[in-house]
Scaffold this active site. Structure first.
Site, PDB file in Angstrom:
ATOM      1  CD  GLU A   1      -2.940  -1.007   2.107  1.00 43.38           C
ATOM      2  OE1 GLU A   1      -2.896  -0.283   3.266  1.00 43.38           O
ATOM      3  OE2 GLU A   1      -3.787  -1.992   2.206  1.00 43.38           O
TER       4      GLU A   1
ATOM      5  CD  GLU B   1      -3.061  -6.097   4.001  1.00 45.69           C
ATOM      6  OE1 GLU B   1      -4.084  -5.036   4.381  1.00 45.69           O
ATOM      7  OE2 GLU B   1      -2.229  -5.564   4.049  1.00 45.69           O
TER       8      GLU B   1
END
Length: 462
Positions: free
Chosen positions: A168, A367
């Site tokens: 991220e 995720e």
């Protein structure tokens, strides 16, 4: 038993986590200080219940037992990150042998239990000394990141085949340089875009180093939180708002990672507002020649947007939000504990987009998860009855299965997370794990979802 949803052979069942969020031992084993250790020491009040990163879930001491638990619930893969400040305190110079021993032992333990290690190099935890010289604003830090990556390939590449540069990478940009929820708490779009740009240069440098190292059977990728942007309506103004949100928050990292170039539209917008980052002439070729082999997708919730209701404040700092407002769709399905929308089809929309516009790159769900506060409310017969988490995972897996049926190259599903872990400013407020963690004793207890995923993994479907 006949399975309605059967997944491809060798599907990756597992979970994901990061060093700062589970290791603990923040001041042990020769580890250097990272920005989280530092910020917590200065402003503990900004962290939920003033719980900091010093002990977290104590994986540093309990990894052997935890890996046996992973095996027991059917994990065949596990993604973790290396702490740069543990491996190379200060971010440059000598390697810390205590850290090498810890990560070697952990990798060997995973392999011994037939769990493939997925190793991520950077998950928000910049060494403090490197942040002091500007972090990823500073080109010197990009070279140091490349050196750190090379050192990791040399130390662990004989056993680790799946590598990731960043998790991220947009989050430190948003949190640290736009919206004030990560250190260094700067609100300055130009510097934000410089950090974002430089991160993708660091990504390309680490990939080039990986290819030079030639790890047999190895793949290198990046993990992006891709959040589909849905317009309120088909009105052209709403459609444009959703395209701009997608440009800023998805394509800004997805395009350079997979296609090897930044979107022209993004360059135009930044130029218009005087926010373009500085670059070097060699960068363009570097990006083009060093794209990822594999894409990790983190997906939690959709982004719904509409056209601006009001003109932006011309005296305020430039923000991506000058182009859209967030929209709360009436009747949306909610995780009422976390305040996030649950929209399972988002996972399918992301994968179809990758198939149609990004060469159907190999990917996996790296995720996905559901954070819930005060899970002790749901204890019956000694275990947390987290049926809400089971139904959350099931709903997303159905859409993932649909995407695979339609030809998307998705290789696996990792829950965030194996056990409850420390979540940055939220600390332990929202719990995500298959296992609960008692903060006082660090005792792990399997939740109902752990028994459920064990069956799913064993049957490769449900």
């Amino acid at each position: 038993m006949s399975l309605q949803y059967k997944f491809p052979e060798d599907f990756w069942w597992g979970s994901a986590t990061s060093a700062t969020q589970i290791e603990g031992a923040a001041c042990e084993g020769g580890k250097g200080e990272n920005i989280w250790d530092y910020w917590y020491s200065k402003e503990p009040n900004r962290f939920f219940d003033e719980v900091g990163p010093e002990t977290t879930s104590d994986f540093y001491h309990q990894y052997k037992e935890d890996i046996i638990r992973m095996k027991d619930i059917g994990h065949n893969t596990f993604r973790f990150s290396i702490s740069w400040s543990r491996l190379i305190p200060g971010g440059e110079g000598q390697v810390n042998q205590h850290a090498v021993n810890f990560y070697n032992d952990m990798i060997n333990e995973l392999l011994k239990n037939n769990i493939e290690p997925f190793l991520n190099l950077f998950h928000f935890d910049m060494p403090k000394e490197l942040q002091d010289i500007g972090g990823f604003e500073n080109r010197k830090v990009l070279e140091l990141f490349k050196d750190y990556a090379k050192k990791c390939y040399e130390l662990f590449g004989d056993r680790v085949k799946k590598w990731f540069t960043f998790n991220e990478p947009i989050v430190p940009v948003e949190g640290g340089y736009l919206y004030d929820f990560h250190y260094p708490n700067i609100v300055d779009a130009r510097r934000a875009f410089q950090v974002g740009y430089n991160t993708m240069i660091a990504n390309a440098l680490a990939i080039r180093e990986f290819r030079n190292h030639s790890i047999e059977g190895g793949q290198i990728g990046i993990i992006l939180n891709l959040t589909p942007s849905y317009p309120r309506s088909q009105n052209p103004a709403d459609l444009e708002a959703s395209q701009m949100a997608d440009l800023f928050f998805n394509r800004s990292f997805l395009d350079p990672a997979v296609l090897g170039e930044f979107p022209e539209d993004l360059i135009e917008v930044l130029k218009k507002h005087g926010q373009l980052p500085t670059f070097e002439l060699a960068d363009k070729a570097l990006l083009k020649e060093n794209t990822v082999d594999l894409l990790g997708i983190n997906y939690y919730q959709p982004r719904r947007v509409k056209a601006k209701e009001h003109l932006p404040n011309p005296y305020g700092p430039f923000m991506p939000d000058w182009y859209f407002d967030n929209y709360e769709m009436p009747g949306r399905k909610m995780n009422k504990y976390r305040g996030w929308e649950i929209y399972e089809k988002g996972i399918y929309d992301i994968l179809i987009n990758l198939k149609d516009n990004y060469g159907n790159i190999d990917s996996f769900i790296s995720e996905n998860g559901m954070g819930v506060q005060d899970e002790g409310r749901f204890i019956e017969n000694g275990k947390i009855q987290d049926d809400y988490r089971i139904s959350f995972i099931e709903g997303h897996l159905k859409w993932l299965h649909q995407a695979i049926e339609e030809g998307c190259n998705s290789k696996g599903y990792h829950l965030w997370s194996f056990m409850d872990n420390w979540s940055w400013l939220n600390a332990y407020k929202n719990r995500y794990g298959f296992f609960s963690v008692d903060l006082k004793t660090k005792k792990r207890t399997a939740k109902k979802s752990a028994y459920w995923i064990k069956e799913v993994s064993k049957n490769n479907g449900f």
